[in-house]
Structure formats: structure tokens, C-alpha cells
Motif scaffolding. Structure first.
Motif: not given
Length: 261
Positions: A97-104
Motif C-alpha cells: 500500500a505504501a509503494a502504490t500510494m499516489g500511483r493509482l
């Protein structure tokens, strides 16, 4: 919002999910496991062998009890396993979730966390379960356990990779065709991959004459337990991330206001 903050909250959410999973598994799943073991014992006695008995006779005629009793397996053993899986899964989901934050797209951190958990449940738990559902202790040959394990994890890997690529593709398509079309396209691509792969993967059917109603109850209980783990984890982690985001946003707004004075 740092990866460490997500990880800590993922571990905490996983701990809560582990406790909830234990309670559900003990109340819903353990009776079905006990029924399967009872059927296995009866079948073993009828065939004149000791089958998978939990005690073994020694040379002197006395019985050597199992190292871990059935009572401990269904209580402390189950609790330990549920907590271990919950904490590990929570940590992994927190980091993803941290890695995908702002990328979805324009999703907030809590919304993207909820989406990551949902995709994880479908790709890691639900779809592999539908292809290779859980089987009670009395079902399955020991000679094929290696094959069954290999095909399950192979299909799990395909499902996870397909979910990652489908999500990435949907995010890339979103700017061109819009959110709705991108989500539909990504979902359709994932379904095509897992359905076609599911047809290609070997089918395991070693049920024999095991009672259908007991098998159905066992698998339903297993699916409920899986849903509890992922559901509680997703709700708890989403709530914790949402509170953290709100708190950090409030601090940033106060600092911005102070800078204008």
C-alpha cells in the motif's frame, strides 16, 4: 506518510485480523475439521488399519500419544498460526500500500489501501481457492501432496502476476480511455488470464466417497475464514491509514495557515 508508518499499521491490523480469524476458525472451521477426522478414523478402523491415527502403539504394547494433542492444535496452535499469518500478511499489505500510494490515479491513501487489499484478496485468496479449494484431512493421497502443492503455488503465482499487470495496465489506460473503461479492461484481462490458465493447469480430484455435505461445509468454513482474515485486515488498515492521512493533512494545513500570518 512513510513506508514505516504503513508497515507498523499493517502489522497492527494484521494482529487484529489474526485474532478475528482465530475466533471464526475455531467457531466455524474446527467443527468441520473434527468431523473430517472422525470420518477418517472410522474409515481407517473399517479397513483394519491405523490410517492417520493420532496415537501409535509402542513395542511394549502401550500407546505413545502424539507430540501435539488435538486440543492444542485447535486452540493454541490455531491461535499461533492465525496471528503469525495475520501479522505477516498485514506487513506485506502495508508495504504494498505504501509503494502504490499516489500511483493509482487520484485515490487517497486510504482508498488506495482498500483497493490494494481487495485486489490482494481476489488474486491471493479467492481465485486460487476456486481452482484448488481446501480439502479436509481425510481427503487426498500422501503420494500426490508434492504435485498438489506445486500446482497450487504455480497457479497462485500466475494469479498474482496477472493482477499486478492488469492493475498496471488499467492505470496506464485510465488517462486515455477514462476510469470506467480502464477498470473494465483491466478486470477483463485478469479474468481471461486466470480462466485460461485454470483450464491448462491440472485438475486435482481425490475426493473419492467422502460425504459431499461434509466437504461443502468444510470448504465453506475455509472460505469464510479466509474472508475474515482479509476483510478485517482491509478494514483495520484502511481506517488506520485514513486517520494518519487526516492527521498529517491537518498538520500541513495548520503550517500553511501559520505561514500566511
Amino acid at each position: 506518510m512513510s513506508a514505516r508508518a504503513f508497515l507498523v499499521r499493517g502489522l497492527l491490523a494484521g494482529l487484529l485480523a489474526g485474532v478475528a480469524t482465530f475466533l471464526v476458525a475455531y467457531a466455524v472451521g474446527e467443527p468441520q475439521v473434527g468431523a473430517a477426522i472422525a470420518l477418517e478414523t472410522i474409515s481407517s478402523e473399517d479397513s483394519g488399519g491405523d490410517g492417520h491415527s493420532h496415537s501409535h502403539a509402542t513395542e511394549g504394547g502401550s500407546e505413545e500419544t502424539a507430540e501435539v494433542s488435538r486440543t492444542n492444535q485447535s486452540t493454541w496452535g490455531l491461535l499461533t498460526g492465525a496471528l503469525a499469518v495475520g501479522v505477516a500478511l498485514g506487513g506485506i499489505i502495508g508495504l504494498v500500500a505504501a509503494a502504490t500510494m499516489g500511483r493509482l490515479g487520484r485515490l487517497t491513501p486510504s482508498q488506495s489501501t482498500a483497493l490494494v487489499t481487495l485486489i490482494g484478496f481476489v488474486a491471493v485468496a479467492l481465485v486460487p481457492f476456486l481452482k484448488y479449494p481446501a480439502t479436509p484431512p481425510a481427503v487426498g493421497s500422501g503420494d500426490t501432496i508434492g504435485l498438489r502443492t506445486s500446482v497450487y503455488f504455480g497457479y497462485l503465482l500466475v494469479s498474482v502476476l496477472a493482477a499486478v499487470l492488469a492493475t498496471y495496465g488499467a492505470v496506464r489506460l485510465r488517462e486515455r480511455v477514462g476510469t470506467y473503461a480502464a477498470v473494465v479492461g483491466g478486470t477483463a484481462a485478469y479474468l481471461v488470464v486466470v480462466v485460461v490458465t485454470g483450464q491448462l493447469f491440472v485438475t486435482v480430484n481425490e475426493i473419492g466417497d467422502f460425504p459431499a455435505d461434509t466437504l461443502w461445509s468444510f470448504r465453506l468454513a475455509s472460505l469464510i475464514t479466509l474472508a475474515t482474515m482479509w476483510g478485517v485486515l482491509g478494514v483495520a488498515l484502511t481506517g488506520l491509514v485514513g486517520r494518519l492521512y487526516a492527521a498529517e493533512r491537518a498538520v500541513a494545513e495548520r503550517k500553511a495557515l501559520a505561514a500566511t500570518l
